[in-house]
Design a protein around this motif. Sequence first.
Motif, PDB file in Angstrom:
ATOM      1  N   GLU A  32      42.624  85.768  71.921  1.00  0.00           N
ATOM      2  CA  GLU A  32      42.171  85.830  73.316  1.00  0.00           C
ATOM      3  C   GLU A  32      41.548  84.518  73.785  1.00  0.00           C
ATOM      4  OE1 GLU A  32      40.658  89.491  75.227  1.00  0.00           O
ATOM      5  OE2 GLU A  32      38.770  88.413  75.192  1.00  0.00           O
ATOM      6  N   GLU A  33      40.803  83.892  72.871  1.00  0.00           N
ATOM      7  CA  GLU A  33      40.122  82.656  73.263  1.00  0.00           C
ATOM      8  C   GLU A  33      41.149  81.595  73.679  1.00  0.00           C
ATOM      9  OE1 GLU A  33      36.728  81.667  70.841  1.00  0.00           O
ATOM     10  OE2 GLU A  33      37.125  79.540  71.216  1.00  0.00           O
ATOM     11  N   LYS A  63      32.586  80.044  80.850  1.00  0.00           N
ATOM     12  CA  LYS A  63      32.284  79.271  79.638  1.00  0.00           C
ATOM     13  C   LYS A  63      32.613  80.111  78.414  1.00  0.00           C
ATOM     14  CE  LYS A  63      28.722  76.212  81.456  1.00  0.00           C
ATOM     15  NZ  LYS A  63      28.800  76.610  82.857  1.00  0.00           N
ATOM     16  N   LEU A  64      33.501  79.563  77.561  1.00  0.00           N
ATOM     17  CA  LEU A  64      33.949  80.317  76.383  1.00  0.00           C
ATOM     18  C   LEU A  64      32.825  80.679  75.435  1.00  0.00           C
ATOM     19  CD1 LEU A  64      37.355  78.643  75.751  1.00  0.00           C
ATOM     20  CD2 LEU A  64      36.980  81.089  75.763  1.00  0.00           C
ATOM     21  N   ARG A  65      31.797  79.888  75.434  1.00  0.00           N
ATOM     22  CA  ARG A  65      30.729  80.164  74.469  1.00  0.00           C
ATOM     23  C   ARG A  65      29.623  81.051  75.069  1.00  0.00           C
ATOM     24  NH1 ARG A  65      31.894  78.329  69.883  1.00  0.00           N
ATOM     25  NH2 ARG A  65      33.166  76.482  69.625  1.00  0.00           N
ATOM     26  N   GLY A  66      29.860  81.525  76.272  1.00  0.00           N
ATOM     27  CA  GLY A  66      28.877  82.399  76.909  1.00  0.00           C
ATOM     28  C   GLY A  66      29.192  83.862  76.676  1.00  0.00           C
ATOM     29  N   LEU A  67      29.209  84.638  77.759  1.00  0.00           N
ATOM     30  CA  LEU A  67      29.522  86.070  77.706  1.00  0.00           C
ATOM     31  C   LEU A  67      30.971  86.253  77.220  1.00  0.00           C
ATOM     32  CD1 LEU A  67      27.790  88.475  78.827  1.00  0.00           C
ATOM     33  CD2 LEU A  67      29.117  88.302  80.923  1.00  0.00           C
ATOM     34  N   PRO A  68      31.255  87.287  76.367  1.00  0.00           N
ATOM     35  CA  PRO A  68      32.652  87.494  75.969  1.00  0.00           C
ATOM     36  C   PRO A  68      33.534  87.690  77.206  1.00  0.00           C
ATOM     37  CG  PRO A  68      31.192  88.973  74.766  1.00  0.00           C
ATOM     38  CD  PRO A  68      30.351  88.264  75.774  1.00  0.00           C
ATOM     39  N   PHE A 102      34.578  92.481  83.350  1.00  0.00           N
ATOM     40  CA  PHE A 102      34.050  93.733  83.884  1.00  0.00           C
ATOM     41  C   PHE A 102      32.803  93.511  84.745  1.00  0.00           C
ATOM     42  CE2 PHE A 102      37.009  95.601  80.941  1.00  0.00           C
ATOM     43  CZ  PHE A 102      37.482  96.665  81.681  1.00  0.00           C
ATOM     44  N   ARG A 103      32.142  92.392  84.517  1.00  0.00           N
ATOM     45  CA  ARG A 103      31.021  92.079  85.409  1.00  0.00           C
ATOM     46  C   ARG A 103      31.574  91.764  86.806  1.00  0.00           C
ATOM     47  NH1 ARG A 103      26.403  87.862  83.635  1.00  0.00           N
ATOM     48  NH2 ARG A 103      25.502  89.599  82.522  1.00  0.00           N
ATOM     49  N   ILE A 104      32.717  91.068  86.838  1.00  0.00           N
ATOM     50  CA  ILE A 104      33.363  90.795  88.135  1.00  0.00           C
ATOM     51  C   ILE A 104      33.763  92.121  88.783  1.00  0.00           C
ATOM     52  CG2 ILE A 104      35.465  89.852  89.219  1.00  0.00           C
ATOM     53  CD1 ILE A 104      35.297  87.492  87.336  1.00  0.00           C
ATOM     54  N   ALA A 105      34.360  93.020  87.973  1.00  0.00           N
ATOM     55  CA  ALA A 105      34.805  94.313  88.502  1.00  0.00           C
ATOM     56  C   ALA A 105      33.610  95.088  89.070  1.00  0.00           C
ATOM     57  CB  ALA A 105      35.489  95.111  87.409  1.00  0.00           C
ATOM     58  N   ARG A 106      32.530  95.073  88.326  1.00  0.00           N
ATOM     59  CA  ARG A 106      31.322  95.789  88.759  1.00  0.00           C
ATOM     60  C   ARG A 106      30.827  95.225  90.092  1.00  0.00           C
ATOM     61  NH1 ARG A 106      25.530  94.464  86.624  1.00  0.00           N
ATOM     62  NH2 ARG A 106      24.488  96.487  86.608  1.00  0.00           N
ATOM     63  N   GLU A 137      29.078  94.551  74.431  1.00  0.00           N
ATOM     64  CA  GLU A 137      29.651  94.105  75.712  1.00  0.00           C
ATOM     65  C   GLU A 137      28.967  94.827  76.885  1.00  0.00           C
ATOM     66  OE1 GLU A 137      34.249  93.120  74.310  1.00  0.00           O
ATOM     67  OE2 GLU A 137      33.605  95.196  74.576  1.00  0.00           O
ATOM     68  N   THR A 138      28.745  96.141  76.700  1.00  0.00           N
ATOM     69  CA  THR A 138      28.073  96.911  77.754  1.00  0.00           C
ATOM     70  C   THR A 138      26.666  96.349  77.996  1.00  0.00           C
ATOM     71  OG1 THR A 138      29.306  98.852  77.024  1.00  0.00           O
ATOM     72  CG2 THR A 138      27.415  99.270  78.438  1.00  0.00           C
TER      73      THR A 138
END
Lengths: 180, 358
Positions: free
Chosen positions: A4-5, A63-68, A74-78, A147-148
């Motif tokens: 994925e990365e 940023k790849l080294r930040g939030l998965p 899903f933060r965008i979706a929220r 993740e949640t």
Amino acid sequence: MQDEESLVRRAQQNDQQALSRLYEEYFERVYRYVAIRVGNRLDAEDITSQVFIKVVQSLPSYKLRGLPFSAWLFRIARNQVIDHMRKHSVKIETTWIEPLAISQEDPTKLAELNIAIDELVKALMLLTEAQREVIELRFAAELSIAETAGIMGKSEGAVKALQYSALVALRKHLADKDND
Amino acid sequence: MTEKFENILDKCLERITLKDESIEACLNDYPEYASRLEPLLRMAVSASRRTHHINARPELKLKAKNQMLINLQRHQQEQVKVVRGSNWKWSWALAAIVLVLLLVGSGTVLASSNSLPGQPLYPVKTTVEKVRLKLTPSDADKAKLHAKFAERRVKEMVAMEKRKKAQEVDKLAQRAKQELNYIGLLAESMKTRKNGESAVEKLRTRLEQSSVLACSDSLPDQPFYPVKIAVEDTLLKLTTSELAQAKLRIEFAERRVQEMVKIGSSDKTQQLEELVQSEEQHLGNLDPLAESLMSRGNRESDVEEIKALLEQAAVQNSDMLREALETAAVQIEPALQQALETSRLRYEKEIQSLSKIK
């Protein structure tokens, strides 16, 4: 799925193929999460499309080294759901989610599933906002506790506690429904 | 007590959802909690099943994907617009400044071309560059100018490094990187036009002969390294055939291994991990490239060629890393061992994957 990365890196460089693969991987989960949150199909379709457009716009700053990546998505979706609710001042509707996966097989089963989903959405509305969110992120979006926790800005321990209380409350509300 | 129960509940949920274990298996492992666990686990499974029957209409899935890809193209075009420079007001203002400078004396402009950051004429040099870009209408010519300016930044880096101005060197590296990124963006736009691919290939030849390639020997902790990586990215964007792209990816993956070997005598574990990731990224792109080759006709011989190169690289890289392990610093030895294993597995996976493509 390919690492994925590496897909995210390529998508950040405007690679269509990589972006399409990420889309295929996440589309259904995002749709389910949005649908269960807004409770009607038309809004869910509209918001899900917007989520992926927003992903294209925001990907360069991810940023790849930040939030998965999954938590970021899903933060965008929220946020899209929250924006939609604010803009349209809508209340959650619970009558139009259609379980299309079996729509052409058995009409009776389809009707039963519609009722079951409708009951779940209504029961979720009776939970606290945080309890509801945990159920939606864990079971509709299929995210891990970590993740949640990342999306909700809470500790893993707090999310586990919310998951427990949410399941207790959900069970009670669905049982009450059965007893009505 | 409550805390413990929440953890047990979550462990059971993970086992049921991720490992497909039954509710009963979990209850058997926690008999003292079984009566409390069972209804909650059944509730969770029921909620999960219900949500899994919510599926999008296939036509929506396709429509949303198309919208997303159209947006990606728009986004790319906007980036190119930024490169082209749409602010004419600004460009004319700059043109006016340069005109004044030319009137004052073209010698000033000429003299500025050899100036270095911090010197009085350096702003004249960069302003002239900006104006030249604004006044250049074609993407191909603009890209050539960016290549020229990238060369200048690298020359300036060399000069500033001799003067031991490390901060200035880093700033120039970022600017050289930016010039190279612009070339890549313009190339993406050129590819979509008639005869665009041949113009892009010409640009690639130009870049391959450029002095920016002098950065090719640099290592991750050196100031020229970001430019080296930017050159690699740009070369990939300027390469139109999948076969040539695959060859470049294999070459760049080999470079990462060579860099791992070189830093193996130090204790730079973090850098080693980043190199492993970069190697994996290049190798991970081979599979889609081969698939793309096959989707455009019977190109089995090309896929075979990629596979042969990959097999050769796998042996060479593995040998290099083993040799490096013998002389590696003690601190970095476990990370290097791990890198060797990751690299071996990744090559194996890619070779297997290419063998399956028909």
